[in-house]
Design an enzyme around this catalytic site. Structure first.
Site, short mmCIF file in Angstrom:
data_model
loop_
_atom_site.label_atom_id
_atom_site.label_comp_id
_atom_site.label_asym_id
_atom_site.label_seq_id
_atom_site.Cartn_x
_atom_site.Cartn_y
_atom_site.Cartn_z
N HIS A 99 0.83 -1.20 0.00
CA HIS A 99 0.00 0.00 0.00
C HIS A 99 0.87 1.26 0.00
O HIS A 99 1.05 1.93 1.01
CB HIS A 99 -0.94 -0.02 1.21
CG HIS A 99 -2.10 -0.93 1.01
ND1 HIS A 99 -2.85 -1.43 2.06
CD2 HIS A 99 -2.67 -1.43 -0.11
CE1 HIS A 99 -3.81 -2.20 1.58
NE2 HIS A 99 -3.71 -2.21 0.27
N CYS B 212 3.26 -12.03 2.41
CA CYS B 212 4.27 -11.97 3.47
C CYS B 212 4.23 -13.28 4.27
O CYS B 212 3.15 -13.73 4.67
CB CYS B 212 3.98 -10.79 4.40
SG CYS B 212 5.06 -10.75 5.86
N SER C 141 -2.83 2.36 4.19
CA SER C 141 -1.85 1.48 4.85
C SER C 141 -2.21 1.36 6.32
O SER C 141 -2.12 2.32 7.08
CB SER C 141 -0.45 2.06 4.70
OG SER C 141 0.45 1.46 5.61
N SER C 142 -2.61 0.16 6.74
CA SER C 142 -3.03 -0.05 8.12
C SER C 142 -1.91 0.25 9.10
O SER C 142 -2.11 0.95 10.09
CB SER C 142 -3.50 -1.50 8.31
OG SER C 142 -3.80 -1.77 9.67
N ASN C 143 -0.71 -0.24 8.83
CA ASN C 143 0.37 -0.03 9.80
C ASN C 143 0.75 1.43 9.90
O ASN C 143 1.13 1.91 10.98
CB ASN C 143 1.57 -0.93 9.47
CG ASN C 143 2.36 -0.46 8.28
OD1 ASN C 143 3.22 0.41 8.40
ND2 ASN C 143 2.09 -1.03 7.11
N THR D 89 -1.81 -8.66 11.07
CA THR D 89 -0.41 -8.46 11.47
C THR D 89 -0.04 -6.99 11.69
O THR D 89 1.02 -6.70 12.24
CB THR D 89 0.55 -9.02 10.41
OG1 THR D 89 0.36 -8.31 9.17
CG2 THR D 89 0.33 -10.52 10.21
N GLU E 136 -5.75 -7.94 3.92
CA GLU E 136 -5.19 -9.02 4.74
C GLU E 136 -6.30 -9.77 5.47
O GLU E 136 -6.28 -11.01 5.55
CB GLU E 136 -4.18 -8.47 5.76
CG GLU E 136 -3.54 -9.59 6.57
CD GLU E 136 -2.61 -9.10 7.65
OE1 GLU E 136 -2.50 -9.79 8.69
OE2 GLU E 136 -1.99 -8.02 7.48
#
Length: 326
Positions: A53, A109, A236-238, A178, A139
């Site tokens: 992302h 991943c 982007s989740s992270n 994750t 995900e």
């Protein structure tokens, strides 16, 4: 605010640069997978969904000959490689690719694959599975799609954890996305454990090392700065979790930026200190671009704050290793 060509005319800005930041091993592997496929097999290489992302990364790969699609039916017949993104895909996707005799390459991943396997093991043992994650994130779609519909129940919030009514409370397991907030996830897990003490847990936490390390670095830096910049994409989740972590750690001005052009300079006019980090799919060149933009307006004093050392490496999918096309 003072400005001008001479550095003495610029206000001073202390910059705390978070480490680690930016690309994780899974993202490096996924990007390398597309580039290696292009090198081995030539153009075009099809990629289902954004490989990671980040718009800058995706646009760069497009220029090299990658074609991004959301559905396999967008891929014409032929033997061009089709790569599945780092986020993972439902089982139905590789099955559909196999039915069409596609040359499919899975760049999921390995830490996401680990979650898939955990869910499958729990299912085989007859457990009801709770997945802590965000609906509609690729995900989560991929993890839920490893098992028959209804086998996995999504938990998005602490309220969900308090109110979920399992079919069999004595035979539960949980897995997680994750790239979640460490604090949010810990809260939800604790609520679930109190309600269902026998619930099976992952052998090792599902939130990946890169998410953990980047959030810990932000927590060290955020209380010490007037503002925090997270370099990353809105989807982007992270990266979103890093911005939230900075706010929770005491930095009220925490912004997510894709490029230097996105900076609202009015927001930063009165700051004397700045924290900078990057999500796991954001390349370092964008961090440098944003630092350069601040350097045009401030005299920077840059210091790196390290939360962990990273040396994780994931090998390329087998079809992309150097002898694959021989």
């Amino acid at each position: 605010m003072q400005s001008g060509p001479a550095s003495s005319s610029k206000p001073h800005l202390r910059v705390l640069l978070c480490a680690p930041r930016g690309f994780c091993a899974g993202v490096v592997r996924a990007i390398d997978a597309v580039e290696q496929a292009l090198a081995l097999y030539g153009q075009p290489v099809y990629v289902r969904h954004e490989i990671v992302h980040n718009k800058y990364v995706v646009e760069g790969l497009k220029k090299k000959g990658a074609i991004f699609v959301e559905h396999l039916d967008e891929v014409p017949a032929g033997n061009a490689p089709v790569i599945f993104s780092a986020h993972g895909v439902p089982k139905s996707v590789p099955e559909a690719a196999a039915a069409r005799n596609m040359f499919a390459i899975d760049a999921t991943c390995p830490l996401v694959t680990k979650v898939h396997r955990e869910a499958q093991v729990h299912f085989k043992k007859g457990r009801e599975i709770l997945l802590i994650g965000h609906a509609r994130h690729p995900e989560v779609i991929g993890t839920m799609g490893q098992l028959p519909e209804g086998a996995v129940t999504l938990i998005e919030t602490a309220e969900d954890a308090r109110t979920i009514v399992p079919r069999n409370p004595d035979n539960l397991a949980y897995v997680t996305q994750t790239t979640l907030s460490l604090d949010d996830t810990a809260e939800m897990v604790e609520i679930l454990r109190q309600r269902f003490p026998g619930m099976a847990a992952p052998h090792k936490e599902d939130i990946c090392y890169a998410t953990t390390n980047r959030q810990e670095a932000v927590k060290k830096v955020a209380p010490k700065v007037d503002a925090m910049v997270v370099v990353g994409a809105p989807n982007s989740s992270n990266s979103q979790r890093l911005r939230e972590a900075a706010e929770r750690a005491g930095c009220s001005l925490s912004v997510l930026l894709q490029r230097a052009a996105d900076i609202d300079w009015n927001s930063f006019s009165a700051i004397t200190s700045l924290g900078v980090t990057a999500g796991a799919s954001a390349p370092e060149v964008l961090v440098e671009e944003i630092l350069d933009a601040f350097a045009e307006r401030f005299t920077l004093d840059v210091e790196t704050v390290t939360a962990a050392e990273e040396d994780v490496f994931f090998p390329l999918p087998r079809a992309l290793r150097p002898d694959a096309a021989e």
